[in-house]
Scaffold this motif. Structure first.
Motif, short mmCIF file in Angstrom:
data_model
loop_
_atom_site.label_atom_id
_atom_site.label_comp_id
_atom_site.label_asym_id
_atom_site.label_seq_id
_atom_site.Cartn_x
_atom_site.Cartn_y
_atom_site.Cartn_z
N LEU A 239 0.08 10.42 -1.19
CA LEU A 239 0.52 10.72 0.32
C LEU A 239 -0.86 10.33 0.98
O LEU A 239 -2.05 10.70 0.94
N LEU A 240 -0.87 9.00 1.65
CA LEU A 240 -2.05 8.40 2.28
C LEU A 240 -2.23 9.02 3.79
O LEU A 240 -1.21 9.20 4.54
N GLN A 241 -3.36 9.12 4.12
CA GLN A 241 -3.75 9.62 5.71
C GLN A 241 -4.69 8.46 6.20
O GLN A 241 -5.78 8.01 5.78
N TYR B 247 0.86 -1.09 0.06
CA TYR B 247 0.02 -0.10 0.20
C TYR B 247 0.83 1.28 -0.06
O TYR B 247 0.48 2.49 -0.17
N LEU B 248 2.14 1.15 0.22
CA LEU B 248 2.90 2.27 0.52
C LEU B 248 3.65 2.58 -1.21
O LEU B 248 4.27 3.39 -1.25
N GLN B 249 3.56 1.62 -1.93
CA GLN B 249 4.16 1.63 -3.14
C GLN B 249 3.39 2.36 -4.28
O GLN B 249 3.02 1.84 -5.27
N THR C 210 11.98 -5.42 6.58
CA THR C 210 10.60 -5.55 5.99
C THR C 210 9.82 -4.38 6.88
O THR C 210 9.82 -4.40 7.99
N ILE C 211 9.11 -3.54 5.94
CA ILE C 211 8.51 -2.21 6.59
C ILE C 211 7.00 -2.64 6.24
O ILE C 211 6.55 -2.43 4.98
N SER C 212 6.30 -2.89 7.30
CA SER C 212 4.81 -3.40 6.97
C SER C 212 3.82 -2.06 7.19
O SER C 212 2.64 -2.35 6.70
N ARG C 213 4.53 -1.00 7.93
CA ARG C 213 3.61 0.03 7.87
C ARG C 213 4.32 1.48 8.13
O ARG C 213 5.43 1.38 8.93
N LEU C 214 4.07 2.68 7.31
CA LEU C 214 4.53 3.67 7.69
C LEU C 214 3.79 4.73 7.15
O LEU C 214 3.62 5.22 6.03
N ASP C 215 2.88 5.37 7.94
CA ASP C 215 1.90 6.46 7.81
C ASP C 215 1.55 7.40 9.02
O ASP C 215 1.91 7.11 9.99
N SER C 216 0.46 8.36 8.58
CA SER C 216 0.21 9.01 9.76
C SER C 216 -1.18 9.57 9.12
O SER C 216 -1.69 9.30 8.07
N GLY C 217 -1.81 10.51 10.05
CA GLY C 217 -3.03 11.27 9.69
C GLY C 217 -3.29 12.63 10.36
O GLY C 217 -2.50 12.82 11.10
#
Length: 237
Positions: free
Chosen positions: A64-66, A58-60, A124-131
């Motif tokens: 820019l996801l929120q 989902y990061l590829q 392995t990076i499974s999550r990198l996001d914010s809101g």
């Protein structure tokens, strides 16, 4: 009259379209920040192979996801990534690790011909996001392999960083999380510097792999002489 009104209507529509384009603000584009790492002082240093670094699907993307309050993800209307997020992650980690290990000999996977690393970092990076109302979160797993390919360390990581809510500050918070991850990785990699090269003892060839020995010539067999019977009866007439 109809022939005159049609060009006028077309001209007004074109002007309105141009006005809309002029007033549409450009969408900001962001990159991760590697901080202010110094250039390593050593020309050589520890040999480290960074990667493969696997990033969640989902990061590829450029969006820019929120992260919303219910956990869902939506596209940010006021920001995009300026290029590949996965490539940005690689560069931030590479520069941070090179600085913290004081080594110029860090290479991204798959590496270079003839390059023999002392340590390989599998990440392995499974999550990198914010809101807007959610902190920046990084979830990852890393494993360290020594020069013999043996697993020396493994860890699951979850890091959080608050921010002010704007897209720019969210990117700053995510960048800081990656810098913190690089700090932990450097602390785990450093003790593996200068590890001795394991020398395997020569193996004894198995019986199946040993060359067949030539058979020694056998001496000729001499037949044993049988005793002659002398107990024959003689009859006289």
């Amino acid at each position: 009259m109809m022939s005159v009104r049609f060009p006028l209507a077309l001209m007004l529509a074109s002007l309105l379209g141009l006005a809309g384009c002029v007033h549409s603000p450009p969408i900001p584009m962001f990159q991760l920040d590697a901080g202010t790492p110094e250039v390593p002082s050593k020309k050589a240093g520890m040999q480290v192979l960074l990667g493969p670094v696997t990033v969640a699907d989902y990061l590829q993307r450029e969006t820019l996801l929120q992260r919303q309050a219910d956990g869902s993800l939506t596209a940010a209307p006021d920001g995009r990534w300026a290029g590949s997020l996965a490539a940005d992650i690689d560069q931030v980690l590479l520069r941070q690790l090179s600085w913290r290990l004081d080594s110029q000999r860090l290479v991204l996977a798959p590496g270079n011909p003839g390059f023999t690393p002392e340590v390989q970092v599998l990440l392995t990076i499974s999550r990198l996001d914010s809101g807007p109302q959610r902190p920046a979160v990084l979830e990852a797993q890393w494993r360290l392999l020594d020069r013999a390919g043996q697993l020396r360390d493994s860890r699951l990581v979850r890091l959080e960083e608050p921010h002010a809510g704007t897209a720019a500050d969210q990117v700053r918070a995510q960048s800081k999380l990656l810098q913190q991850l690089a700090e932990q990785l450097a602390a785990a990699v450093k003790p593996l510097e200068g590890q001795p090269v394991a020398v395997e003892a020569p193996r004894k060839p198995s019986a199946a792999n040993q060359p067949a020995k030539a058979k020694e010539p056998q001496p000729p067999k001499i037949p044993m002489a049988a005793p002659v019977r002398t107990d024959v009866e003689v009859f006289r007439f």
